[in-house]
Design a protein around this motif. Structure first.
Motif, PDB file in Angstrom:
ATOM      1  N   UNK A 162       0.843  -1.174   0.000  1.00 50.57           N
ATOM      2  CA  UNK A 162       0.000   0.000   0.000  1.00 50.57           C
ATOM      3  C   UNK A 162       0.886   1.233   0.000  1.00 50.57           C
ATOM      4  N   UNK A 163       0.590   2.179  -0.876  1.00 48.09           N
ATOM      5  CA  UNK A 163       1.407   3.376  -1.006  1.00 48.09           C
ATOM      6  C   UNK A 163       0.529   4.611  -0.872  1.00 48.09           C
ATOM      7  N   UNK A 164       0.647   5.341   0.235  1.00 49.34           N
ATOM      8  CA  UNK A 164      -0.170   6.533   0.403  1.00 49.34           C
ATOM      9  C   UNK A 164       0.313   7.667  -0.488  1.00 49.34           C
ATOM     10  N   UNK A 165      -0.629   8.499  -0.931  1.00 49.76           N
ATOM     11  CA  UNK A 165      -0.269   9.661  -1.725  1.00 49.76           C
ATOM     12  C   UNK A 165      -0.332  10.920  -0.898  1.00 49.76           C
ATOM     13  N   UNK A 166      -1.529  11.288  -0.427  1.00 54.87           N
ATOM     14  CA  UNK A 166      -1.672  12.509   0.360  1.00 54.87           C
ATOM     15  C   UNK A 166      -2.899  12.406   1.245  1.00 54.87           C
ATOM     16  N   UNK A 167      -3.059  13.398   2.129  1.00 57.27           N
ATOM     17  CA  UNK A 167      -4.214  13.429   3.018  1.00 57.27           C
ATOM     18  C   UNK A 167      -4.600  14.873   3.277  1.00 57.27           C
ATOM     19  N   UNK A 168      -5.864  15.095   3.599  1.00 60.39           N
ATOM     20  CA  UNK A 168      -6.339  16.411   4.008  1.00 60.39           C
ATOM     21  C   UNK A 168      -7.328  16.232   5.148  1.00 60.39           C
ATOM     22  N   UNK A 169      -7.513  17.305   5.907  1.00 64.32           N
ATOM     23  CA  UNK A 169      -8.518  17.303   6.957  1.00 64.32           C
ATOM     24  C   UNK A 169      -9.882  17.591   6.340  1.00 64.32           C
ATOM     25  N   UNK A 170     -10.898  16.879   6.801  1.00 69.78           N
ATOM     26  CA  UNK A 170     -12.242  17.038   6.260  1.00 69.78           C
ATOM     27  C   UNK A 170     -13.080  17.946   7.157  1.00 69.78           C
ATOM     28  N   UNK A 171     -14.258  18.303   6.667  1.00 69.04           N
ATOM     29  CA  UNK A 171     -15.100  19.257   7.388  1.00 69.04           C
ATOM     30  C   UNK A 171     -15.503  18.775   8.773  1.00 69.04           C
ATOM     31  N   UNK A 172     -15.550  17.447   8.965  1.00 72.39           N
ATOM     32  CA  UNK A 172     -15.960  16.917  10.265  1.00 72.39           C
ATOM     33  C   UNK A 172     -14.784  16.761  11.234  1.00 72.39           C
ATOM     34  N   UNK A 173     -13.615  17.248  10.849  1.00 67.99           N
ATOM     35  CA  UNK A 173     -12.435  17.162  11.705  1.00 67.99           C
ATOM     36  C   UNK A 173     -11.620  15.912  11.514  1.00 67.99           C
ATOM     37  N   UNK A 174     -12.124  14.973  10.709  1.00 66.40           N
ATOM     38  CA  UNK A 174     -11.372  13.759  10.405  1.00 66.40           C
ATOM     39  C   UNK A 174     -10.393  13.980   9.274  1.00 66.40           C
ATOM     40  N   UNK A 175     -10.000  12.873   8.636  1.00 62.28           N
ATOM     41  CA  UNK A 175      -9.010  12.949   7.568  1.00 62.28           C
ATOM     42  C   UNK A 175      -9.381  11.983   6.453  1.00 62.28           C
ATOM     43  N   UNK A 176      -9.002  12.362   5.222  1.00 63.38           N
ATOM     44  CA  UNK A 176      -9.173  11.483   4.075  1.00 63.38           C
ATOM     45  C   UNK A 176      -7.788  11.272   3.464  1.00 63.38           C
ATOM     46  N   UNK A 177      -7.448  10.018   3.238  1.00 56.43           N
ATOM     47  CA  UNK A 177      -6.129   9.641   2.723  1.00 56.43           C
ATOM     48  C   UNK A 177      -6.327   8.987   1.358  1.00 56.43           C
ATOM     49  N   UNK A 178      -5.435   9.280   0.446  1.00 56.34           N
ATOM     50  CA  UNK A 178      -5.493   8.625  -0.857  1.00 56.34           C
ATOM     51  C   UNK A 178      -4.121   8.071  -1.215  1.00 56.34           C
ATOM     52  N   UNK A 179      -4.120   7.135  -2.144  1.00 54.34           N
ATOM     53  CA  UNK A 179      -2.900   6.503  -2.608  1.00 54.34           C
ATOM     54  C   UNK A 179      -3.275   5.342  -3.508  1.00 54.34           C
ATOM     55  N   UNK A 180      -2.490   4.294  -3.460  1.00 57.57           N
ATOM     56  CA  UNK A 180      -2.863   3.088  -4.207  1.00 57.57           C
ATOM     57  C   UNK A 180      -2.381   1.858  -3.465  1.00 57.57           C
ATOM     58  N   UNK A 181      -3.045   0.764  -3.732  1.00 56.47           N
ATOM     59  CA  UNK A 181      -2.707  -0.510  -3.116  1.00 56.47           C
ATOM     60  C   UNK A 181      -2.749  -1.583  -4.188  1.00 56.47           C
ATOM     61  N   UNK A 182      -1.920  -2.579  -4.067  1.00 55.88           N
ATOM     62  CA  UNK A 182      -1.901  -3.585  -5.135  1.00 55.88           C
ATOM     63  C   UNK A 182      -1.433  -4.935  -4.618  1.00 55.88           C
ATOM     64  N   UNK A 183      -1.795  -5.924  -5.403  1.00 57.14           N
ATOM     65  CA  UNK A 183      -1.324  -7.285  -5.195  1.00 57.14           C
ATOM     66  C   UNK A 183      -0.961  -7.826  -6.562  1.00 57.14           C
ATOM     67  N   UNK A 184       0.265  -8.292  -6.694  1.00 57.89           N
ATOM     68  CA  UNK A 184       0.788  -8.755  -7.974  1.00 57.89           C
ATOM     69  C   UNK A 184       0.965  -7.563  -8.918  1.00 57.89           C
ATOM     70  N   UNK A 185       0.433  -7.607 -10.138  1.00 62.23           N
ATOM     71  CA  UNK A 185       0.796  -6.619 -11.157  1.00 62.23           C
ATOM     72  C   UNK A 185      -0.062  -5.367 -11.130  1.00 62.23           C
ATOM     73  N   UNK A 186      -1.358  -5.501 -10.866  1.00 64.43           N
ATOM     74  CA  UNK A 186      -2.244  -4.347 -10.985  1.00 64.43           C
ATOM     75  C   UNK A 186      -2.378  -3.596  -9.677  1.00 64.43           C
ATOM     76  N   UNK A 187      -2.739  -2.331  -9.790  1.00 62.38           N
ATOM     77  CA  UNK A 187      -2.907  -1.484  -8.616  1.00 62.38           C
ATOM     78  C   UNK A 187      -4.310  -0.898  -8.595  1.00 62.38           C
ATOM     79  N   UNK A 188      -4.764  -0.531  -7.416  1.00 63.53           N
ATOM     80  CA  UNK A 188      -6.092   0.042  -7.246  1.00 63.53           C
ATOM     81  C   UNK A 188      -5.994   1.360  -6.495  1.00 63.53           C
ATOM     82  N   UNK A 189      -6.772   2.315  -6.941  1.00 64.84           N
ATOM     83  CA  UNK A 189      -6.908   3.574  -6.219  1.00 64.84           C
ATOM     84  C   UNK A 189      -7.466   3.296  -4.831  1.00 64.84           C
TER      85      UNK A 189
END
Length: 297
Positions: A162-189
């Motif tokens: 799993x490879x994180x890209x970035x994160x921001x704080x959301x309106x409710x005070x939490x956080x949203x993180x994005x990146x990609x994760x993969x198993x074998x050859x393909x990756x998923x957002x």
């Protein structure tokens, strides 16, 4: 200087730009920070580390802070092939105010930093965890001086990387993180939503992609995902999970449904809830009416 690489750029309050990356030397890389004017001409530069001591440093993300200074996250080599997350705070001229390094005996690095509503910082990074069969991400919260308040290492199975890209704080005070994760050859957002203490609320893998990272922004409570220019999309899936399909949810949440919003913004409405007298001179003038009803005046 030797080979130089830039990994993160942001426009500054004065219309110029700030970017960070690495400055290559004969035996190691240093962390570089460059401020330019609106035309890209250098205003000042900063460098952390020595190009000759065999210790590598890198800047992966930089932002301008609320006080006009800058904060950078990246990595610093602690021992051979072992790195820690590095957080550096500077003033508006690139003079260091403080720096902090975080990590264990394995390699950890910071990939993204954002300032939070309390003046602290949220760092997203990539940890190396021994004896783990699934990929993990690092989410770390610090105070305004870079002192750790909490950190979490959520594992996203059954994927092995799993490879994180970035994160921001959301309106409710939490956080949203994005990146990609993969198993074998393909990756998923990958999208991960947490509460204000880093506890996972949900995980979503909406697209199949191929080894690219994403950035996200939050506006008016809506999460928008923007892909890098170099992104290669393998397949989009519509709401019916059809590859490259066109089905969309209607206003009732039904995939492929036909329900629509009426002129009053009511789902499957008949335009009556916002009908009224729009004559400002009438005694029963309705200032909230959107559709004129002459019989009502």
């Amino acid at each position: 200087y030797g080979d130089c690489s830039a990994y993160s750029v942001q426009q500054t309050n004065d219309g110029g730009y700030i970017f960070t990356g690495t400055v290559g030397g004969s035996s190691s890389n240093s962390l570089g920070l460059v401020k330019t004017d609106a035309n890209g001409d250098s205003s000042w530069t900063g460098m952390w580390g020595s190009n000759f001591d065999g210790i590598n440093q890198a800047g992966h993300s930089v932002i301008q802070t609320s006080d006009g200074g800058y904060v950078i996250t990246g990595s610093i080599e602690i021992t051979g092939n072992s790195y820690d997350v590095w957080l550096i705070k500077t003033d508006s001229q690139g003079n260091e105010e403080w720096n902090q390094a975080f990590g264990g005996s394995n390699t950890d690095y910071g990939s993204s930093v954002e300032q939070t509503s309390d003046g602290g910082y949220i760092i997203t990074g990539n940890p190396q965890i021994e004896n783990s069969s699934v990929g993990s991400v690092l989410l770390m919260k610090t105070d305004q001086n870079g002192n750790i308040e909490w950190y979490v290492l959520p594992s996203i199975g059954p994927y092995n990387s799993t490879y994180p890209g970035s994160s921001v704080q959301t309106d409710d005070g939490g956080y949203i993180i994005t990146g990609y994760t993969h198993e074998y050859a393909n990756a998923d957002l990958l999208l991960i939503k947490t509460d204000n203490n880093g506890n996972i609320e949900w995980v979503n893998i909406p697209l199949d992609i191929y080894y690219e990272e994403f950035v996200i922004s939050v506006s008016d409570g809506d999460i928008t995902v923007y892909e890098n220019v170099a992104l290669t999309i393998i397949q989009f899936y519509d709401c019916a999970d059809n590859p490259n399909g066109t089905a969309e949810e209607d206003c009732l949440g039904e995939c492929g449904g036909s329900a629509q919003l009426d002129a009053c913004d009511v789902c499957n409405g008949n335009n009556t809830t916002c009908t009224g007298c729009m004559n400002e001179n009438a005694c029963n003038y309705d200032p909230d009416a959107l559709i004129t009803d002459s019989n009502a005046c």
